[in-house]
Structures are given as C-alpha cells and as structure tokens.
Design a protein around this motif. Structure first.
Motif, short mmCIF file in Angstrom:
data_model
loop_
_atom_site.label_atom_id
_atom_site.label_comp_id
_atom_site.label_asym_id
_atom_site.label_seq_id
_atom_site.Cartn_x
_atom_site.Cartn_y
_atom_site.Cartn_z
N TYR A 67 0.82 -1.22 0.00
CA TYR A 67 0.00 0.00 0.00
C TYR A 67 0.85 1.27 0.00
N TYR A 68 2.00 1.22 0.67
CA TYR A 68 2.85 2.41 0.74
C TYR A 68 4.04 2.33 -0.23
N GLN A 69 3.90 1.54 -1.27
CA GLN A 69 4.96 1.43 -2.27
C GLN A 69 5.34 2.78 -2.88
N PRO A 70 4.39 3.70 -3.15
CA PRO A 70 4.80 5.00 -3.70
C PRO A 70 5.80 5.74 -2.81
N HIS A 187 -3.34 13.16 5.39
CA HIS A 187 -2.97 11.74 5.40
C HIS A 187 -4.01 10.92 6.18
N VAL A 220 4.37 13.15 -1.68
CA VAL A 220 3.97 11.84 -2.21
C VAL A 220 2.50 11.66 -1.86
N GLU A 221 1.65 11.53 -2.86
CA GLU A 221 0.21 11.41 -2.65
C GLU A 221 -0.32 10.21 -3.43
N THR A 222 -1.19 9.44 -2.80
CA THR A 222 -1.79 8.29 -3.48
C THR A 222 -3.12 7.97 -2.81
N MET A 223 -3.99 7.29 -3.54
CA MET A 223 -5.25 6.81 -2.97
C MET A 223 -5.14 5.30 -2.75
N LEU A 224 -5.52 4.87 -1.58
CA LEU A 224 -5.47 3.46 -1.22
C LEU A 224 -6.87 2.86 -1.33
N GLU A 260 -11.81 3.52 0.83
CA GLU A 260 -10.89 4.25 -0.03
C GLU A 260 -10.34 5.41 0.78
N ARG A 262 -7.01 8.34 1.31
CA ARG A 262 -5.81 8.97 0.74
C ARG A 262 -4.63 8.78 1.69
#
Length: 275
Positions: A67-70, A187, A220-224, A260, A262
């Motif tokens: 999940y935190y690969q980015p 976060h 670093v931003e991503t949606m999980l 879902e 962020r």
C-alpha cells in the motif's frame, strides 16, 4: 566491516558469526533472526521498549501488501539522487525494515556498494527487518544515542520516527543528506472521518534545524483502495489512532469491509552543514 560501535565504550564493533565484539572485550550476541541488541539497560525504560508485537505484525502485514509502495519508491529515488558510491546509510527508527530494504536494494542494484544499518528501539520490529534483508545490519538502539560513530553516514533516513536533530548531525558526514518523512495534512483523512467526530489535519510545516540546510520537500500522494477488512484493521492497528480512538469510532471501523483512503507524505530533504 560493521557500521556499529560499542554502546559502552564507543569503540568500533567487529561482526563475527554469532557475536559483535569490540577491542575492549565487550561482546553482543546476534539473535537467531540476525539483529543485535545495542541498547544498554540504563537506557531502557521497560523490558520491551518500542512498538509491541501486535502493532509490529499489523504494520508488517500492511506494508508488505504494497500500500505504501509509492513512498518507498520516492525514498529509493532520493537515495539514488543523493548517495555517493560507495556510501554508508543509517535508518533511524527503521521498524520492520520495509523502507530500509528498498533503499538498500536500489543502491546495490545501482552499484553504489552501500553499507546499511537499521536501528529501532523495538526488538519485535527488528525480528522482521533482519529476516527481510540479510545483507543489512540491524540493531536495537535509541534514536537519541545511535550506536554508530561520528560522521559515519552519507545518508540518514527517518520515517515517522522520533527526530533527534543533534544526534543526526553527529552521525552524518559534513554534506551528508537526511531524509525526514512526515504525514501530509490530510494523510488517512477518510480513516479519521470514520474514527472521530471532528477530525483535524496534520500540521504542514518545514521546521529549520540548526546545522542543516533544507534542499527540497518532496510530496507523495496516493489513494489506497483497501478491500480486505484485515488490511483495514492492520492499518488502524499500526497507527497512533489505535491507542486514542473512542469506542464508537472503533465500532464504526469494524463495521466496514472496505475503504478508499488517501495517503499523503512529505519527504523533507536536509543537508548537513560542512562545518
């Protein structure tokens, strides 16, 4: 050659098959998993300081699922940008070694010949870390008294762990780089909305530290998309929210099968002054 030094006399440690030893006769056993305990009893505030077994297991499950690969990828890219060849890397508060292993692998594959040491106060975390990466050294130790020599590191990493600016300044070589990861303002915002009636954002600030120059701040931003209830519970259990969430919030989370959410991070890149 070891990056570690003796926590009693500060002499260099030599790694043997089963122990680390120093020239003054101090000896430290290597655990069956591969880490060494370098936290003296007078620096321990409990029999098992740091994150407990359950929290560590939850974090290992969640991180290993990718999940935190980015964030890990961004840290690898920064390590390749700033670390010379050869290089020495210290990860303070390395936890289960997820980010440590990624950085070490990226540097090895790039031919940087890294010497890497991960240090955490939790022995439960280091059991996972040492098994994750057999080439990296891992030790139980305090961020405020890292068991490594003065000016030994080209790169120091700190992800969500106690910041000991004076100690990090001691450990880094002049001109060495410090990667400091903190949560972005929103976060895990959607998780907070489930847990709390009135969630609030994290602070968004860059604090200057004496002896360091800020080079850049990398967002670093991503949606999980968490579709496994066990992964959702693991995320909750690995955060500080686990200890301070009202019962109603915990029950609302248990009722969810997916979420879902962020994930946002800020990587503050500092360079140690040359003096």
């Amino acid at each position: 050659m070891s990056l570690f030094r003796c926590p009693i006399c500060s002499a260099p440690l030599t790694r043997g098959e089963r122990t680390y030893t120093c020239p003054n006769g101090h000896s430290y056993d290597i655990s069956k998993e591969g880490y060494v305990h370098l936290l003296p009893p007078n620096q321990m505030h409990s029999k098992a300081p740091g994150d407990d077994k359950a929290m560590v297991a939850a974090r290992n499950r969640f991180l290993s699922a990718g999940y935190y690969q980015p964030l890990r990828t961004a840290l690898e890219e920064l390590a390749l940008r700033y670390a010379p060849s050869p290089c020495a890397v210290v990860d303070s508060g390395c936890g289960e070694g997820y980010y440590t292993a990624g950085i070490a692998q990226a540097l090895r594959e790039a031919g940087r010949s890294p010497a890497v040491a991960g240090i955490d106060i939790s022995k439960f975390a280091l059991r996972w870390a040492a098994k994750r990466d057999r080439e990296t050294e891992f030790a139980v130790g305090s961020a405020y008294r890292l068991p490594v020599p003065d000016g030994c590191a080209h790169l120091l990493v700190n992800c969500f762990s106690p910041l000991a600016a004076e100690e990090f300044h001691r450990v880094l070589k002049p001109g060495g780089v410090f990667l400091y990861v903190v949560p972005a303002p929103e976060h895990l915002w959607e998780l907070k909305e489930v847990l709390y009636d009135t969630p609030y954002p994290n602070p968004d600030e860059t604090i200057p530290y004496e002896g360091f120059q800020i080079l850049e701040v990398v967002p670093v931003e991503t949606m999980l998309h968490i579709e496994n209830p066990e992964d959702l519970q693991a995320l909750f259990q690995m955060t500080p929210y686990c200890w301070k969430t009202p019962k109603a919030g915990v029950e609302r989370l248990r009722a969810l099968s997916q979420l879902e959410v962020r994930a946002g991070f800020r990587i503050h890149v500092f360079r140690r002054d040359m003096a």
